[in-house]
Design an enzyme around this catalytic site. Structure first.
Site, PDB file in Angstrom:
ATOM      1  N   ASP A 151      24.305  19.123 -25.792  1.00  0.00           N
ATOM      2  CA  ASP A 151      25.625  18.958 -26.622  1.00  0.00           C
ATOM      3  C   ASP A 151      26.379  20.388 -26.381  1.00  0.00           C
ATOM      4  OD1 ASP A 151      24.582  17.025 -28.104  1.00  0.00           O
ATOM      5  OD2 ASP A 151      23.877  17.824 -29.609  1.00  0.00           O
ATOM      6  N   ASP A 153      28.181  22.996 -28.581  1.00  0.00           N
ATOM      7  CA  ASP A 153      28.142  23.651 -30.062  1.00  0.00           C
ATOM      8  C   ASP A 153      29.240  24.402 -30.026  1.00  0.00           C
ATOM      9  OD1 ASP A 153      25.922  22.153 -30.920  1.00  0.00           O
ATOM     10  OD2 ASP A 153      24.645  23.545 -29.781  1.00  0.00           O
TER      11      ASP A 153
END
Length: 230
Positions: A151, A153
């Site tokens: 991901d 972040d």
């Protein structure tokens, strides 16, 4: 954190956080202090990249709560550093204009970040923000950390209250970037009370979970004075 070392001080001495360093700052350390129960991977990980992230926890004067990350996603270790161990600190916003190594820039998390970096009219322009997690760690240390499944972040500093309408607009913008890259973009708002997930604030819930040094707390408004807010 998957594993956390017992604090090297009495619990009643854990009264504050050193405000020179904020949650999500990456600290370059001179040494890693060893405590009972340290996982086997921690030493090798620290030798590979002598950095730790500031985590949210109260500490005694002179100490800082830190977290180490290993190669595997499950390898997370919460431990402690003395302030004299800290050489430099890199906040997320200092990483926002850094680029990955050329051979790494095609990874989805980096392509999503590059889109945000180059968008001078996007919803993030008015904020101080920066990458955290594996993306921030790799940009700070140059140690390969991001994978194709990682991901992106983000930490977004919001000292002033963010309206729900603005939160929805910001969330929609980031989700569009995420869909193009084929990953998740997970944004956290840094408020006066602590960290709040952007998605949770945008959902207009009666209370939101705030990550605070004293532990998670449910609050009506993380920008309001703390009394009467839970």
């Amino acid at each position: 954190m998957q594993v956390c070392a017992a604090p090297p001080f009495a619990a009643d001495h854990a009264l504050s956080c050193d405000t020179r360093w904020q949650p999500h700052d990456l600290l370059r350390l001179r040494c890693l202090r060893q405590f009972e129960g340290e996982p086997a991977w921690a030493r090798a990980s620290f030798e590979r990249a002598p950095y730790a992230v500031v985590r949210r926890a109260l500490a005694a004067d002179g100490f800082m709560a830190i977290g180490l990350r290993g190669v595997e996603r499950s390898q997370r270790y919460g431990t402690w550093a003395h302030r004299d161990d800290i050489e430099t600190a890199v906040p997320p916003e200092a990483l926002v204009l850094r680029n990955p190594l050329a051979e790494r820039e095609a990874l989805p998390a980096f392509t999503a970040l590059a889109t945000l970096q180059s968008d001078t009219a996007g919803a993030l322009v008015e904020f101080v923000w920066g990458p955290t997690g594996s993306t921030g760690f790799e940009l700070a240390t140059r140690a390969p950390t991001v994978t194709r499944a990682s991901d992106l972040d983000l930490l977004i500093r919001t000292p002033e209250k963010l309206s729900h309408a603005s939160a929805v607009q910001l969330l929609d913008y980031l989700q569009t970037i995420a869909q193009r890259a084929g990953i998740r973009v997970d944004a956290q708002l840094e408020t006066p009370a602590g960290g709040v997930a952007l998605a949770e604030w945008a959902a207009d819930k009666a209370r939101v979970m705030v990550r605070h040094a004293r532990g998670p707390q449910l609050m009506v408004d993380p920008w309001a004075p703390l009394h009467g807010n839970t």
